[in-house]
Enzyme design. Structure first.
Site, short mmCIF file in Angstrom:
data_model
loop_
_atom_site.label_atom_id
_atom_site.label_comp_id
_atom_site.label_asym_id
_atom_site.label_seq_id
_atom_site.Cartn_x
_atom_site.Cartn_y
_atom_site.Cartn_z
N TYR A 86 0.83 -1.21 0.00
CA TYR A 86 0.00 0.00 0.00
C TYR A 86 0.87 1.25 0.00
CZ TYR A 86 -3.90 3.09 0.86
OH TYR A 86 -4.84 4.08 0.72
N PHE A 143 -8.00 21.80 -24.19
CA PHE A 143 -8.21 20.36 -24.24
C PHE A 143 -9.41 20.06 -23.34
CE2 PHE A 143 -7.86 15.92 -23.07
CZ PHE A 143 -7.88 15.37 -24.34
N THR A 144 -10.21 19.07 -23.74
CA THR A 144 -11.51 18.82 -23.09
C THR A 144 -11.41 18.71 -21.56
OG1 THR A 144 -11.15 16.49 -23.57
CG2 THR A 144 -12.50 17.72 -25.13
N ASP A 161 1.42 20.77 -20.36
CA ASP A 161 0.66 19.53 -20.57
C ASP A 161 1.61 18.65 -21.37
OD1 ASP A 161 -0.85 17.42 -21.46
OD2 ASP A 161 -2.67 18.59 -21.73
N LYS A 185 -0.38 8.18 -23.28
CA LYS A 185 0.01 8.59 -24.63
C LYS A 185 1.51 8.28 -24.80
CE LYS A 185 -4.17 10.59 -24.27
NZ LYS A 185 -4.34 11.81 -23.63
N ARG A 210 -13.60 15.50 -33.60
CA ARG A 210 -12.99 16.61 -32.86
C ARG A 210 -13.51 17.88 -33.50
NH1 ARG A 210 -12.35 15.31 -28.02
NH2 ARG A 210 -10.45 14.29 -27.34
N PHE A 214 -19.10 14.46 -25.75
CA PHE A 214 -18.71 13.63 -26.90
C PHE A 214 -18.54 12.17 -26.53
CE2 PHE A 214 -14.23 13.20 -25.71
CZ PHE A 214 -14.06 14.28 -24.85
C1 LIG Z 1 -5.41 12.63 -23.04
C2 LIG Z 1 -5.04 14.01 -22.72
C3 LIG Z 1 -5.23 14.54 -21.44
C4 LIG Z 1 -5.94 13.78 -20.33
O1 LIG Z 1 -5.30 12.60 -20.02
P1 LIG Z 1 -6.10 11.26 -19.59
O2 LIG Z 1 -5.01 10.30 -19.29
O3 LIG Z 1 -6.96 10.87 -20.74
O4 LIG Z 1 -6.92 11.60 -18.39
C5 LIG Z 1 -4.79 15.83 -21.22
N1 LIG Z 1 -4.23 16.57 -22.19
C6 LIG Z 1 -4.06 16.10 -23.43
C7 LIG Z 1 -3.43 16.96 -24.47
C8 LIG Z 1 -4.47 14.81 -23.74
O5 LIG Z 1 -4.31 14.36 -25.00
#
Ligand SMILES: *Cc1c(COP(=O)(O)O)cnc(C)c1O
Length: 482
Positions: free
Chosen positions: A73, A125-126, A216, A259, A383, A450
């Site tokens: 943990y 970004f969303t 980011d 990513k 998008r 979306f």
């Molecule tokens: C995917 C993404 C996020 C959010 O990350 P998650 O792992 O999906 O929560 C933030 N910023 C960008 C540019 C992304 O592509």
């Protein structure tokens, strides 16, 4: 010298079968999914280009690392391995693991944004913007104008426009701007990079004004490759060096390991300021889990620690972006309108240019993504206006300039033959584009619509007259009246 092709710097050890469906099956699946590709079952998809998020193939080294998961943990050894990877490759001293990128965005927004604050960013970004808004902030787009033009050939379309940033700071006052969030590369602009020179200028502007620079870093490795290719002074630097120089200009980063870092789950918040980090370590316990696991299993931390190191290998990154370019260039040669320059993680179809007969309020990109699935079993995503959501103040639909369908390439998953099939599918759809119908909402969820929205077709189905394809049946329309 004779030309020598390059190939992927890996070979395949494990395979996962995929299945082609019939057109009749796909028409049923898309209707059952409310014309939203997010609601299609994965087993009904042939080639899945929905997202590059969490869809990477892990290496044998990463799988071996999974077996070394220390599921304690507290104080798991895998946490310390991850901390070492982040410190060495990204250079942030303080590491707070989170279950994925939005977990880190949540913590950062809660810690640094006060109600009434303003947060600039190079295109929204969303999840990033939603967390800023939920914390009481207002997002402002300060990306250069070229980013909104799908045909502009600017080499760094993700760059921040310093004049727009300065105008915002003049208007609201620097004390109302806790930080700027700089995304590299810019997902919603089409995977477009930011130059090191631009990031340096942003940092030089922000530092004396007490505005933090938050990265980011989701695709910062891919951004570093573009810098190496396009920024002449950086030509002789390694991707790893450029990544480090990028991060060195910033105060911290939110990261989606799903990513760049070649894992199926994981993220982190990286910081330099130990006082803010202490607060983040306290807050992460509320939302994610103890500060040495942040909602992840020990094995997930280990896979990410290894994936981070693999992600900056030159041969890997060249083949990754090279595959995206392979697909994009084939489509360009066929005259399909795509966002240029081609991005790092995806090829973006310009749905507004492809479907001028569908008005914006009938969501041409959503309709195109649904039609591509029916045509070929290839799953992409919208998008455009659906992703952009509604203005929190007026409640009106937001209509961004870009109305795109994203063909997102998972890392190390598909071969060149798959890319050829995708190319042929898109070209075939392009030839039949007049048959695609507009859509309207049948169900619209409140947040990040979306993902879960459902749609229904607008108007009667158009019948194919020209016989663009030999043997095309008269009911070869893409969006059926149900
Ligand atoms: C995917 C993404 C996020 C959010 O990350 P998650 O792992 O999906 O929560 C933030 N910023 C960008 C540019 C992304 O592509």
């Amino acid at each position: 010298m004779r030309h020598r092709s390059w190939a992927e710097p890996w070979k395949i050890k494990v395979v996962e079968p995929i299945r082609m469906t019939t057109r009749a099956e796909r028409e049923r699946h898309i209707r059952e999914a409310g014309f939203n590709t997010f609601l299609i079952k994965s087993e009904d998809v042939y080639i899945d280009l929905l997202t590059d998020s969490g869809t990477s193939a892990m290496s044998d080294r990463q799988w071996a690392g999974m077996m070394m998961g220390d599921e304690a943990y507290a104080g798991s050894r895998n946490y310390y391995n991850l901390e070492r990877s982040v410190r060495e490759i990204y250079g942030y001293e303080e590491l707070i693991p989170t279950h994925q990128g939005r977990g880190a965005e949540h913590l950062l927004s809660k810690l640094l944004i006060k109600p009434g604050d303003h947060v600039p960013g190079n295109m929204y970004f969303t999840t990033t913007r939603l967390h800023q808004e939920l914390a009481g902030g207002t997002f402002h787009d300060v990306i250069i104008d070229e980013a909104h033009d799908p045909a502009s050939e600017h080499p760094f379309k993700g760059n921040v426009d310093l004049k727009k940033l300065d105008a915002l700071v003049q208007q609201v006052g620097a004390d109302k701007v806790p930080y700027i969030c700089v995304a590299v590369t810019v997902n919603l602009a089409g995977g477009q990079p930011v130059s090191l020179a631009n990031l340096r200028a942003v940092a030089e502007y922000c530092r004396p004004r007490g505005i933090k620079v938050m990265l980011d870093a989701t695709r910062a490795v891919e951004n570093s490759w573009f810098i190496q290719q396009r920024e002449p002074e950086m030509r002789d630097r390694t991707v790893a060096e450029i990544l480090r120089m990028t991060c060195d200009l910033t105060d911290g980063a939110t990261m989606s390991g799903k990513k760049d870092s070649l894992v199926n789950i994981g993220g982190w918040l990286g910081l330099r300021d130990s006082a803010i980090a202490a607060k983040a370590q306290n807050l992460v316990v509320v939302y994610e889990g103890l500060h040495t696991y942040g909602g992840l299993a020990g094995r997930d931390l280990e896979a990410m620690a290894i994936g981070i190191r693999e992600s900056v290998e030159e041969e890997y990154i060249r083949s990754r972006i090279g595959q995206v370019y392979y697909l994009g260039e084939r489509l360009q040669e066929a005259g399909v309108p795509i966002v240029t320059p081609i991005g790092g993680h995806a090829v973006f179809l310009d749905a507004a240019a492809m479907l001028p007969h569908i008005p914006r309020d009938q969501f041409p990109a959503q309709a195109l993504a649904a039609a591509l699935y029916v045509e070929s079993g290839v799953r992409a995503m919208e998008r455009g206006a659906v992703s952009a959501g509604r203005d929190p103040v007026t409640g009106e639909n937001r209509y961004p300039k870009l109305e795109l369908v994203r063909l997102t390439i998972p890392r190390r998953v598909y071969t060149q033959a798959h890319m050829d099939v995708v190319t042929e599918s898109v070209i075939s759809l392009f030839e039949d584009r007049k048959l695609v119908h507009g859509l309207r909402f049948a169900y619209e969820p409140e947040y990040l619509r979306f993902f879960q929205a459902r749609f229904e077709p607008v108007g009667a189905p158009v019948v194919l007259e020209s016989g663009a394809h030999a043997g095309a049946s008269v009911d070869r329309h893409f969006v059926l009246n149900s």
